[in-house]
Design a protein around this motif. Sequence first.
Motif, PDB file in Angstrom:
ATOM      1  N   ARG A   1      -4.322  -0.746  -2.049  1.00  0.00           N
ATOM      2  CA  ARG A   1      -3.439   0.301  -2.560  1.00  0.00           C
ATOM      3  C   ARG A   1      -2.935   1.218  -1.436  1.00  0.00           C
ATOM      4  N   ARG A   2      -3.281   2.523  -1.479  1.00  0.00           N
ATOM      5  CA  ARG A   2      -2.713   3.450  -0.504  1.00  0.00           C
ATOM      6  C   ARG A   2      -3.156   3.167   0.926  1.00  0.00           C
ATOM      7  N   ALA A   3      -4.252   2.443   1.094  1.00  0.00           N
ATOM      8  CA  ALA A   3      -4.616   1.994   2.431  1.00  0.00           C
ATOM      9  C   ALA A   3      -3.591   0.988   2.947  1.00  0.00           C
ATOM     10  N   SER A   4      -2.994   0.217   2.041  1.00  0.00           N
ATOM     11  CA  SER A   4      -1.928  -0.709   2.428  1.00  0.00           C
ATOM     12  C   SER A   4      -0.679   0.052   2.851  1.00  0.00           C
ATOM     13  N   SER A   5      -0.425   1.196   2.210  1.00  0.00           N
ATOM     14  CA  SER A   5       0.695   2.038   2.606  1.00  0.00           C
ATOM     15  C   SER A   5       0.492   2.559   4.022  1.00  0.00           C
ATOM     16  N   TYR A   6      -0.733   2.914   4.342  1.00  0.00           N
ATOM     17  CA  TYR A   6      -1.066   3.360   5.698  1.00  0.00           C
ATOM     18  C   TYR A   6      -0.836   2.236   6.703  1.00  0.00           C
ATOM     19  N   ALA A   7      -1.312   1.041   6.385  1.00  0.00           N
ATOM     20  CA  ALA A   7      -1.171  -0.099   7.294  1.00  0.00           C
ATOM     21  C   ALA A   7       0.283  -0.480   7.508  1.00  0.00           C
ATOM     22  N   ALA A   8       1.124  -0.300   6.465  1.00  0.00           N
ATOM     23  CA  ALA A   8       2.520  -0.717   6.539  1.00  0.00           C
ATOM     24  C   ALA A   8       3.422   0.350   7.152  1.00  0.00           C
TER      25      ALA A   8
ATOM     26  N   ASN B   1       8.620  11.035  -1.446  1.00  0.00           N
ATOM     27  CA  ASN B   1       7.623  10.890  -0.394  1.00  0.00           C
ATOM     28  C   ASN B   1       8.315  10.754   0.936  1.00  0.00           C
ATOM     29  N   GLN B   2       7.557  10.917   1.994  1.00  0.00           N
ATOM     30  CA  GLN B   2       8.081  10.624   3.319  1.00  0.00           C
ATOM     31  C   GLN B   2       8.199   9.122   3.479  1.00  0.00           C
ATOM     32  N   ALA B   3       9.192   8.673   4.229  1.00  0.00           N
ATOM     33  CA  ALA B   3       9.358   7.238   4.480  1.00  0.00           C
ATOM     34  C   ALA B   3       8.097   6.694   5.108  1.00  0.00           C
ATOM     35  N   GLY B   4       7.793   5.446   4.805  1.00  0.00           N
ATOM     36  CA  GLY B   4       6.592   4.817   5.366  1.00  0.00           C
ATOM     37  C   GLY B   4       5.370   5.120   4.545  1.00  0.00           C
ATOM     38  N   GLY B   5       5.520   5.420   3.258  1.00  0.00           N
ATOM     39  CA  GLY B   5       4.358   5.579   2.394  1.00  0.00           C
ATOM     40  C   GLY B   5       3.628   6.875   2.630  1.00  0.00           C
ATOM     41  N   GLY B   6       4.351   7.956   2.919  1.00  0.00           N
ATOM     42  CA  GLY B   6       3.701   9.243   3.065  1.00  0.00           C
ATOM     43  C   GLY B   6       2.986   9.410   4.372  1.00  0.00           C
ATOM     44  N   GLN B   7       3.382   8.657   5.398  1.00  0.00           N
ATOM     45  CA  GLN B   7       2.671   8.725   6.667  1.00  0.00           C
ATOM     46  C   GLN B   7       3.442   9.488   7.725  1.00  0.00           C
ATOM     47  N   GLY B   8       4.499  10.229   7.339  1.00  0.00           N
ATOM     48  CA  GLY B   8       5.102  11.114   8.329  1.00  0.00           C
ATOM     49  C   GLY B   8       6.479  10.737   8.795  1.00  0.00           C
TER      50      GLY B   8
ATOM     51  N   LYS C   1       5.357   2.716   9.695  1.00  0.00           N
ATOM     52  CA  LYS C   1       5.894   2.448  11.026  1.00  0.00           C
ATOM     53  C   LYS C   1       4.986   3.016  12.100  1.00  0.00           C
ATOM     54  N   GLU C   2       4.390   4.187  11.829  1.00  0.00           N
ATOM     55  CA  GLU C   2       3.537   4.830  12.823  1.00  0.00           C
ATOM     56  C   GLU C   2       2.248   4.046  13.071  1.00  0.00           C
ATOM     57  N   SER C   3       1.804   3.290  12.064  1.00  0.00           N
ATOM     58  CA  SER C   3       0.570   2.516  12.216  1.00  0.00           C
ATOM     59  C   SER C   3       0.831   1.188  12.917  1.00  0.00           C
ATOM     60  N   GLY C   4       1.839   0.471  12.455  1.00  0.00           N
ATOM     61  CA  GLY C   4       2.168  -0.802  13.095  1.00  0.00           C
ATOM     62  C   GLY C   4       1.103  -1.861  12.952  1.00  0.00           C
ATOM     63  N   LEU C   5       0.352  -1.819  11.851  1.00  0.00           N
ATOM     64  CA  LEU C   5      -0.725  -2.787  11.664  1.00  0.00           C
ATOM     65  C   LEU C   5      -0.253  -4.078  11.023  1.00  0.00           C
ATOM     66  N   THR C   6       0.972  -4.092  10.503  1.00  0.00           N
ATOM     67  CA  THR C   6       1.489  -5.272   9.829  1.00  0.00           C
ATOM     68  C   THR C   6       3.012  -5.250   9.861  1.00  0.00           C
ATOM     69  N   THR C   7       3.611  -6.410   9.687  1.00  0.00           N
ATOM     70  CA  THR C   7       5.069  -6.484   9.591  1.00  0.00           C
ATOM     71  C   THR C   7       5.544  -6.205   8.166  1.00  0.00           C
ATOM     72  N   VAL C   8       4.599  -6.113   7.223  1.00  0.00           N
ATOM     73  CA  VAL C   8       4.940  -5.778   5.845  1.00  0.00           C
ATOM     74  C   VAL C   8       5.415  -4.332   5.788  1.00  0.00           C
ATOM     75  N   LYS C   9       6.435  -4.075   4.971  1.00  0.00           N
ATOM     76  CA  LYS C   9       6.976  -2.732   4.823  1.00  0.00           C
ATOM     77  C   LYS C   9       6.913  -2.294   3.368  1.00  0.00           C
ATOM     78  N   ARG C  10       6.717  -0.979   3.175  1.00  0.00           N
ATOM     79  CA  ARG C  10       6.741  -0.441   1.829  1.00  0.00           C
ATOM     80  C   ARG C  10       8.186  -0.232   1.398  1.00  0.00           C
TER      81      ARG C  10
END
Length: 276
Positions: A190-197, A224-231, A199-208
Amino acid sequence: KTLAYLLKYDGTGAAMALVSLLNLAGPSSAGLRVQAAGKPFRVGTESFAAGTVILKTHLNPGNLAGILRKEAETFGVTFHAVATGLTDEGPDLGSTGVVTLRLPRVAVAFGEPVSPTSYGATAHLFEGVLGLPFTPIRPTSLSDADLARYNVLILPDAAGSPGYNEYIGSKGLERIKSWIEGGGTLVTLRRASSYAAAKESGLTTVKRLVKPGVRPGEATAGANQAGGGQGGAEQTQTPDPVPGAILRVVIESSRYLGFGYGREGAVMVNSDLVFS
């Protein structure tokens, strides 16, 4: 004469039996060698999907049949005996697509910002259902933890804000990236996947996926902020959630996370998290 025993990986019972067999694979126990097929195959009229568990008699102890008989009774599964390694369709049992399995070394994040419900469900699945051991690890300690001790890291759902980005930090993120490059497997929920996806994390090529941008001052309460609330800088809206919606999904059955589920399934969705 039996050359191998095959277990279809098609349900909870099969998963429980597999963990039990892997617990017997160590040199201090029965010393089993457990393998799995990476692609589907057919022997006679019996079809076996990718993920089928294989135990070859010449690679295992002489009492293998007795061990598997007990496993079958305990978990309600069937081991199919085959007299040849040659298949009628698909890769043979001696092909390079058959790999040896080992008990995974799993770490599961717990404590802030992890959702207690998500962590509890994960712990119950591992300990209460599968009997698979794992190590709890705090997200704040990932920057200094010896991740080489594990080959699987699970990030359950986050409870809210602040999220994983703040608790893992830049140093922890770099440690995770290095660990993945070294062969580690990261599983996010769930929201951990949003963190991984993000842009700032860059842990996967999957995008929200989000709705088109909203002009300043017009953002709704669901923005929300673009990138799943990650800034991200651009204000965007999340998709409209439809609580209780049942969706037909196509499963990538050629990937190991899709083993045992078939090609399609129905899932209940109660989330605005959509990824591509």
